[in-house]
Design a protein around this motif. Structure first.
Motif, PDB file in Angstrom:
ATOM      1  N   GLN A  47       0.827  -1.211   0.000  1.00 23.88           N
ATOM      2  CA  GLN A  47       0.000   0.000   0.000  1.00 23.88           C
ATOM      3  C   GLN A  47       0.861   1.261   0.000  1.00 23.88           C
ATOM      4  N   LYS A  48       1.944   1.234   0.748  1.00 26.68           N
ATOM      5  CA  LYS A  48       2.819   2.405   0.842  1.00 26.68           C
ATOM      6  C   LYS A  48       3.471   2.719  -0.502  1.00 26.68           C
ATOM      7  N   LEU A  49       3.880   1.687  -1.220  1.00 25.33           N
ATOM      8  CA  LEU A  49       4.506   1.907  -2.527  1.00 25.33           C
ATOM      9  C   LEU A  49       3.500   2.472  -3.526  1.00 25.33           C
ATOM     10  N   GLY A  50       2.267   2.027  -3.432  1.00 32.14           N
ATOM     11  CA  GLY A  50       1.201   2.610  -4.242  1.00 32.14           C
ATOM     12  C   GLY A  50       1.211   2.240  -5.714  1.00 32.14           C
ATOM     13  N   HIS A  51       1.983   1.228  -6.099  1.00 32.61           N
ATOM     14  CA  HIS A  51       1.992   0.820  -7.507  1.00 32.61           C
ATOM     15  C   HIS A  51       0.718   0.041  -7.835  1.00 32.61           C
ATOM     16  N   GLU A  52       0.151   0.352  -8.977  1.00 27.65           N
ATOM     17  CA  GLU A  52      -1.077  -0.342  -9.367  1.00 27.65           C
ATOM     18  C   GLU A  52      -0.818  -1.822  -9.632  1.00 27.65           C
ATOM     19  N   HIS A  53       0.333  -2.125 -10.217  1.00 28.66           N
ATOM     20  CA  HIS A  53       0.633  -3.498 -10.625  1.00 28.66           C
ATOM     21  C   HIS A  53       1.567  -4.165  -9.617  1.00 28.66           C
TER      22      HIS A  53
END
Length: 389
Positions: free
Chosen positions: A204-210
């Motif tokens: 969640q922290k990284l926030g990458h969609e993939h």
């Protein structure tokens, strides 16, 4: 009367000799069967056993049965190697199955030393691929799948993603994707963990969609089950073929968008061999559920049987004079000796026969084979997209 007794004696002798000749072909399997990863390995084992039971019921390999000997190596390289040696010295196995990320390299080295076929592995470990003696692979390597995945992401315009893994494969995938200008950030977790909250928080922290998920099917099922619906709805998850999607998606209430690499046909469940696998698995144990990993094991058994059919030439006794032609191992049994050790000739023939088979009719609508100087089947990779629900 004397003539009748002589005929009875000869008939009895021929029956006894024939029963001795009807030996079994032993195949060994060493793998870890505990913990989350162990569930995938068990499914593979049951697939192999289902095929061997099926072929034995239909007469075996030219009249002789195949028997699978299984040992738990607890994911230990040393124990896996000892198991292989035990298979070779006590059973004279013709081939060994198994090998995960922790044990595959040790098994390959031991197989080369003992000149026995290692038909592996369960993990697609990259060190087993290429010009490696005594090793033939059924599934694609992790490296091959990772490169294919990176190209797919690049084609779709994906420039950043997260890769989640319990081992060093995360860094390996990130390196390969970097060559295709797709930047991956790695998140590691313990393979034995039951609580994935810190892993989910990192995603969640990284926030990458993939997000690329690597690990055991049961472990990834727990990860997705513990993730909030908002997280599942935001991300697109990518899975290697090692992961069993039927297990990963089990009991996940929220629809999950998953793309999975596959080397098997998209209409797999409609193929003749998959339907045979389902029936054979039910005959093995009515409580077993068909899975992707189980079907891989079924294919491994089928490929071994094809190789054995090609190299086995049964000894036939037509009259008493054939007694003098008995193989040494049978003669030893008749005189009270038990054969130990290995059949180097048959082991070598099996390796050679399989390695030059350019196409296998596996009943799945596609004919993979071993190409020259390659020790893995030439599957066509594809991406299966969508929600499993």
């Amino acid at each position: 009367m004397a003539g009748l007794l002589r005929k009875v004696s000869i008939t009895g002798l021929l029956w006894f000799i024939s029963s001795v000749v009807m030996a079994e072909y032993y195949i060994g399997m060493t793998a870890g069967f505990t913990g989350p990863q162990g569930q995938d390995n068990l499914a593979y084992r049951y697939g192999v056993e289902a095929y061997f039971q099926q072929i034995n019921r239909s007469g075996g390999i030219k009249g002789e049965e195949i028997e699978l000997e299984v040992l738990d190596d607890e994911f230990s390289p040393d124990l896996a190697e000892r198991n292989l040696m035990r298979f070779v010295t006590r059973k004279g196995v013709l081939a060994v199955l198994g090998g995960d990320m922790a044990t595959a390299s040790s098994l390959a080295l031991a197989a080369q030393r003992e000149k026995v076929l290692f038909l592996g592995s369960l993990s697609g470990h990259p060190t087993l691929y290429g010009n490696v003696r005594s090793v033939l692979n059924i599934r694609p390597s992790i490296a091959h799948e990772a490169e294919f995945l990176c190209r797919q992401m690049r084609t779709q315009g994906i420039r950043q993603a997260t890769v989640v893994s319990p081992d060093e494969s995360a860094e390996h995938i990130a390196e390969l994707c970097g060559e295709h200008r797709v930047e991956l950030t790695t998140v590691r977790y313990s393979a034995s963990t039951l609580n994935f909250q810190s892993t989910i928080a990192a995603i969640q922290k990284l926030g990458h969609e993939h997000v690329i998920l690597v690990g055991s099917s049961v472990g990834l099922n727990r990860l997705l089950d513990q993730a909030p619906a908002t997280t599942l709805g935001f991300h697109t998850f990518w899975l290697p073929s090692l992961v069993d999607l039927t297990v990963v998606s089990n009991n996940i209430a929220t629809p999950v968008n998953i793309n999975q690499i596959s080397f098997l046909p998209k209409n797999l469940e409609q193929t003749k061999t998959y339907q045979e696998y389902q029936r054979s698995l039910q005959q093995l144990n009515a409580y077993l559920v068909p899975t992707q990993r189980g079907f891989e094991g079924y294919l491994a058994g089928k490929i071994l049987a094809i190789g054995l059919q090609d190299v086995v030439k049964p000894f036939e006794i037509e009259n008493p004079s054939d007694f003098m032609k008995l193989p040494l191992n049978v003669a030893r049994r008749l005189t009270g000796w038990v054969q130990t050790g290995k059949d180097f000739e048959l082991q070598s023939k099996l390796i050679n026969a399989l390695s030059v088979m350019r196409s296998f009719d596996l009943g799945i609508g596609y004919y993979p084979g071993y190409q020259e100087n390659e020790n893995s089947l030439n599957w066509n990779l594809s991406i299966l997209s969508g929600s499993p629900r």
